[in-house]
Design a protein around this motif. Structure first.
Motif, PDB file in Angstrom:
ATOM      1  N   ARG A 329      31.767  84.585  28.044  1.00 56.25           N
ATOM      2  CA  ARG A 329      32.444  83.508  28.790  1.00 56.25           C
ATOM      3  C   ARG A 329      32.965  82.428  27.843  1.00 56.25           C
ATOM      4  NH1 ARG A 329      28.210  84.556  32.565  1.00 56.25           N
ATOM      5  NH2 ARG A 329      26.898  82.955  31.592  1.00 56.25           N
ATOM      6  N   SER A 330      32.150  82.087  26.853  1.00 52.78           N
ATOM      7  CA  SER A 330      32.558  81.070  25.885  1.00 52.78           C
ATOM      8  C   SER A 330      33.779  81.519  25.090  1.00 52.78           C
ATOM      9  CB  SER A 330      31.397  80.766  24.937  1.00 52.78           C
ATOM     10  OG  SER A 330      31.770  79.840  23.944  1.00 52.78           O
ATOM     11  N   LEU A 331      33.782  82.780  24.643  1.00 46.82           N
ATOM     12  CA  LEU A 331      34.919  83.303  23.876  1.00 46.82           C
ATOM     13  C   LEU A 331      36.186  83.378  24.727  1.00 46.82           C
ATOM     14  CD1 LEU A 331      33.178  86.181  21.871  1.00 46.82           C
ATOM     15  CD2 LEU A 331      34.162  84.102  20.909  1.00 46.82           C
ATOM     16  N   MET A 332      36.042  83.810  25.973  1.00 46.50           N
ATOM     17  CA  MET A 332      37.212  83.955  26.843  1.00 46.50           C
ATOM     18  C   MET A 332      37.865  82.607  27.153  1.00 46.50           C
ATOM     19  SD  MET A 332      37.938  87.121  27.464  1.00 46.50           S
ATOM     20  CE  MET A 332      38.856  87.210  28.997  1.00 46.50           C
ATOM     21  N   SER A 333      37.067  81.546  27.136  1.00 48.31           N
ATOM     22  CA  SER A 333      37.603  80.214  27.433  1.00 48.31           C
ATOM     23  C   SER A 333      38.267  79.575  26.220  1.00 48.31           C
ATOM     24  CB  SER A 333      36.485  79.296  27.940  1.00 48.31           C
ATOM     25  OG  SER A 333      35.522  79.068  26.920  1.00 48.31           O
ATOM     26  N   SER A 334      38.149  80.225  25.057  1.00 51.31           N
ATOM     27  CA  SER A 334      38.714  79.657  23.836  1.00 51.31           C
ATOM     28  C   SER A 334      40.193  79.998  23.718  1.00 51.31           C
ATOM     29  CB  SER A 334      37.960  80.195  22.619  1.00 51.31           C
ATOM     30  OG  SER A 334      38.608  79.825  21.423  1.00 51.31           O
ATOM     31  N   GLU A 335      41.001  78.996  23.450  1.00 50.68           N
ATOM     32  CA  GLU A 335      42.447  79.223  23.321  1.00 50.68           C
ATOM     33  C   GLU A 335      42.797  79.943  22.025  1.00 50.68           C
ATOM     34  OE1 GLU A 335      45.013  75.869  21.920  1.00 50.68           O
ATOM     35  OE2 GLU A 335      43.299  74.643  22.561  1.00 50.68           O
ATOM     36  N   ILE A 336      41.847  80.001  21.087  1.00 42.31           N
ATOM     37  CA  ILE A 336      42.143  80.614  19.797  1.00 42.31           C
ATOM     38  C   ILE A 336      42.041  82.134  19.837  1.00 42.31           C
ATOM     39  CG2 ILE A 336      39.823  80.672  18.776  1.00 42.31           C
ATOM     40  CD1 ILE A 336      41.124  79.523  16.216  1.00 42.31           C
ATOM     41  N   LEU A 337      41.352  82.686  20.841  1.00 42.04           N
ATOM     42  CA  LEU A 337      41.117  84.127  20.873  1.00 42.04           C
ATOM     43  C   LEU A 337      42.416  84.863  21.197  1.00 42.04           C
ATOM     44  CD1 LEU A 337      38.556  85.885  20.501  1.00 42.04           C
ATOM     45  CD2 LEU A 337      38.505  86.121  22.980  1.00 42.04           C
ATOM     46  N   GLN A 338      42.819  85.752  20.304  1.00 36.81           N
ATOM     47  CA  GLN A 338      44.082  86.470  20.497  1.00 36.81           C
ATOM     48  C   GLN A 338      43.955  87.512  21.608  1.00 36.81           C
ATOM     49  OE1 GLN A 338      43.644  87.314  16.304  1.00 36.81           O
ATOM     50  NE2 GLN A 338      44.045  89.493  16.688  1.00 36.81           N
ATOM     51  N   GLU A 339      45.087  87.932  22.138  1.00 38.10           N
ATOM     52  CA  GLU A 339      45.114  88.723  23.360  1.00 38.10           C
ATOM     53  C   GLU A 339      44.384  90.054  23.224  1.00 38.10           C
ATOM     54  OE1 GLU A 339      45.463  89.014  27.197  1.00 38.10           O
ATOM     55  OE2 GLU A 339      46.195  87.287  26.083  1.00 38.10           O
ATOM     56  N   ASN A 340      44.578  90.761  22.103  1.00 37.39           N
ATOM     57  CA  ASN A 340      43.916  92.064  21.968  1.00 37.39           C
ATOM     58  C   ASN A 340      42.396  91.914  21.826  1.00 37.39           C
ATOM     59  OD1 ASN A 340      44.171  90.934  19.448  1.00 37.39           O
ATOM     60  ND2 ASN A 340      45.252  92.654  18.517  1.00 37.39           N
ATOM     61  N   TYR A 341      41.928  90.767  21.347  1.00 43.37           N
ATOM     62  CA  TYR A 341      40.495  90.504  21.318  1.00 43.37           C
ATOM     63  C   TYR A 341      39.979  90.257  22.728  1.00 43.37           C
ATOM     64  CZ  TYR A 341      40.485  90.031  16.191  1.00 43.37           C
ATOM     65  OH  TYR A 341      40.579  90.264  14.847  1.00 43.37           O
ATOM     66  N   LYS A 342      40.763  89.556  23.525  1.00 43.80           N
ATOM     67  CA  LYS A 342      40.365  89.305  24.915  1.00 43.80           C
ATOM     68  C   LYS A 342      40.287  90.616  25.706  1.00 43.80           C
ATOM     69  CE  LYS A 342      42.041  84.549  25.410  1.00 43.80           C
ATOM     70  NZ  LYS A 342      42.956  83.623  26.129  1.00 43.80           N
ATOM     71  N   GLU A 343      41.212  91.528  25.404  1.00 43.19           N
ATOM     72  CA  GLU A 343      41.187  92.827  26.077  1.00 43.19           C
ATOM     73  C   GLU A 343      39.908  93.593  25.733  1.00 43.19           C
ATOM     74  OE1 GLU A 343      44.777  94.709  24.856  1.00 43.19           O
ATOM     75  OE2 GLU A 343      46.086  93.366  26.015  1.00 43.19           O
ATOM     76  N   GLU A 344      39.510  93.565  24.463  1.00 45.96           N
ATOM     77  CA  GLU A 344      38.266  94.223  24.055  1.00 45.96           C
ATOM     78  C   GLU A 344      37.068  93.576  24.752  1.00 45.96           C
ATOM     79  OE1 GLU A 344      37.427  96.691  21.886  1.00 45.96           O
ATOM     80  OE2 GLU A 344      39.415  97.238  21.173  1.00 45.96           O
ATOM     81  N   LEU A 345      37.071  92.264  24.816  1.00 40.05           N
ATOM     82  CA  LEU A 345      35.972  91.533  25.440  1.00 40.05           C
ATOM     83  C   LEU A 345      35.889  91.843  26.936  1.00 40.05           C
ATOM     84  CD1 LEU A 345      33.784  89.519  24.630  1.00 40.05           C
ATOM     85  CD2 LEU A 345      35.383  87.662  25.145  1.00 40.05           C
ATOM     86  N   SER A 346      37.047  91.902  27.583  1.00 35.78           N
ATOM     87  CA  SER A 346      37.085  92.233  29.013  1.00 35.78           C
ATOM     88  C   SER A 346      36.541  93.632  29.261  1.00 35.78           C
ATOM     89  CB  SER A 346      38.518  92.127  29.542  1.00 35.78           C
ATOM     90  OG  SER A 346      38.994  90.803  29.458  1.00 35.78           O
ATOM     91  N   LEU A 347      36.846  94.568  28.349  1.00 33.90           N
ATOM     92  CA  LEU A 347      36.352  95.938  28.483  1.00 33.90           C
ATOM     93  C   LEU A 347      34.822  95.975  28.360  1.00 33.90           C
ATOM     94  CD1 LEU A 347      37.044  98.929  28.806  1.00 33.90           C
ATOM     95  CD2 LEU A 347      37.318  99.063  26.310  1.00 33.90           C
ATOM     96  N   MET A 348      34.284  95.201  27.438  1.00 33.28           N
ATOM     97  CA  MET A 348      32.816  95.137  27.298  1.00 33.28           C
ATOM     98  C   MET A 348      32.178  94.667  28.603  1.00 33.28           C
ATOM     99  SD  MET A 348      32.345  93.158  23.650  1.00 33.28           S
ATOM    100  CE  MET A 348      33.419  93.494  22.258  1.00 33.28           C
ATOM    101  N   VAL A 349      32.729  93.573  29.139  1.00 33.90           N
ATOM    102  CA  VAL A 349      32.159  92.981  30.350  1.00 33.90           C
ATOM    103  C   VAL A 349      32.328  93.916  31.538  1.00 33.90           C
ATOM    104  CG1 VAL A 349      32.308  91.050  31.967  1.00 33.90           C
ATOM    105  CG2 VAL A 349      32.485  90.628  29.496  1.00 33.90           C
TER     106      VAL A 349
END
Length: 382
Positions: A329-349
């Protein structure tokens, strides 16, 4: 000395400066003296008052992302939002006093030409001022307050980093007036990274490596060095044994400056904590306050990633823990996280699962080197 005093006075007027300077002990002591003089002037004025200490706000809401015009490297820095330490507010009075206590101790350390770790500083303050310092966390936060007030780095204050980090592989390094150290001949334990940042800055570095590989875990680092993976893949291996300490981040940044053409690749677990470690190396961290940007490097995510989960038996996948979800949740709320990292994070969750690098041993204990080599050949990193 007059020019030094003037420069120190000028820095107090520039309240828009949001970075920590690297200064000599003389300059830091001058800034501390100026802050004391200004404080005493206020107390001796016709209308005496104890003013609040204006400090740069170190909350994530005050963080911003900066990206160079000629590079794709981004980093975290703090904007111009302020917080205060006040002697007139009961909930902040002790924090106000702590700032002066730490400044006093740092002045003494610099006058004696000494260096201390944060842990050593804690015990010194615990003995001298037990009514104000009862935990390491209080000391760590107060150090950041002093950095924010004086606009200088913690190393400039005489505080050195406690290092857990190791480096191995195709790197020759030499400390001033010492013998050359071949990091490929240090065994599986590697070369211990010094916590003295000035020493790390003075290292003479040579390499014929083609990559720098950041390894999250100590055990994986040992496996790779025991297998001499750095000879199969000409590389420098570096680990902080988990969440990166300042000294390891500094050395990585130093290697990046010395060898700017070497890609930096990270091998971490496929879970939110692994991604958080990668992002700390890549972007910096709010926890470092005004020094956050100083240790950032353009690290690429080699693995593990979502596509690699197919290499791992189902029974080796582990469920996400509440702490994992909190980090996500903390990483997803960060504006610095690039889109492909967010996609990986979403897949984990979405999957509710995490995978550890050790799970690749299903294919044999020598598989890690093959895995890394394949990813590098395919340029499969983001």
């Amino acid at each position: 000395m007059e020019n030094l005093s003037k420069s120190s006075l000028n820095f107090f007027a520039d309240q828009q400066l949001c970075s920590a300077d690297i200064l000599s002990p003389l300059e830091v002591r001058a800034r501390i003296e100026v802050s004391v003089i200004n404080f005493l002037k206020i107390l001796n004025s016709p209308d005496p008052a104890i003013s609040d200490l204006p400090l740069i706000n170190r909350k994530s809401s005050n963080s911003r992302v900066s990206q160079g015009l000629l590079t794709d490297v981004s980093w975290i820095f703090l904007s111009h939002s302020f917080c205060t330490r006040s002697l007139t507010k009961s909930n902040a009075a002790k924090a106000f006093v702590r700032v002066w206590k730490v400044m006093e101790t740092c002045f003494q350390i610099l006058s004696q030409e000494k260096r201390v770790t944060q842990r050593e500083l804690f015990y010194k303050l615990l003995c001298d001022s037990p009514e104000y310092f009862t935990s390491q966390l209080q000391v760590n936060r107060t150090i950041q307050d002093v950095i924010a007030l004086l606009h200088c780095s913690r190393f400039s204050l005489g505080i050195v980093a406690s290092s857990r980090g190791l480096v191995a592989g195709r790197l020759m390094l030499q400390e001033p007036n010492q013998e050359v150290i071949d990091c490929s001949a240090c065994g599986s334990s590697g070369y211990s990274i010094s916590g003295d940042l000035s020493l790390l800055e003075k290292l003479d570095l040579k390499t014929d490596a083609r990559y720098i590989i950041v390894v999250e875990k100590h055990a994986i680092f040992q496996r790779l060095t025991e297998d001499f993976v750095f000879n199969q893949i000409p590389s420098i291996l570096i680990t902080a044994k988990g969440y990166p300490d300042i000294a390891t981040r500094f050395l990585l940044h130093r290697l990046n400056r010395a060898f700017p053409d070497l890609p930096i690749l990270a091998l971490v677990d496929w879970n939110p904590a692994g991604l958080a470690i990668l992002c700390t190396f890549k972007f910096g961290s709010i926890g470092m306050g005004m020094e956050a940007y100083r240790y950032a490097c353009n690290v690429k995510w080699l693995g593990l990633r979502g596509d690699d989960v197919q290499l791992i038996p189902e029974q080796s996948l582990l469920p996400l823990k509440p702490r994992d979800l909190q980090i996500a949740r903390s990483l997803m709320s960060s504006e610095i996280l690039q889109e492909n990292y967010k996609e990986e994070l979403s897949l984990m969750v979405h999957n509710g699962q995490r995978a550890e690098v050790e799970a690749l041993y299903f294919h044999g204990y020598d598989y890690l080197g093959k895995y890394i080599a394949k990813k590098i050949v395919q340029a499969d990193y983001i």
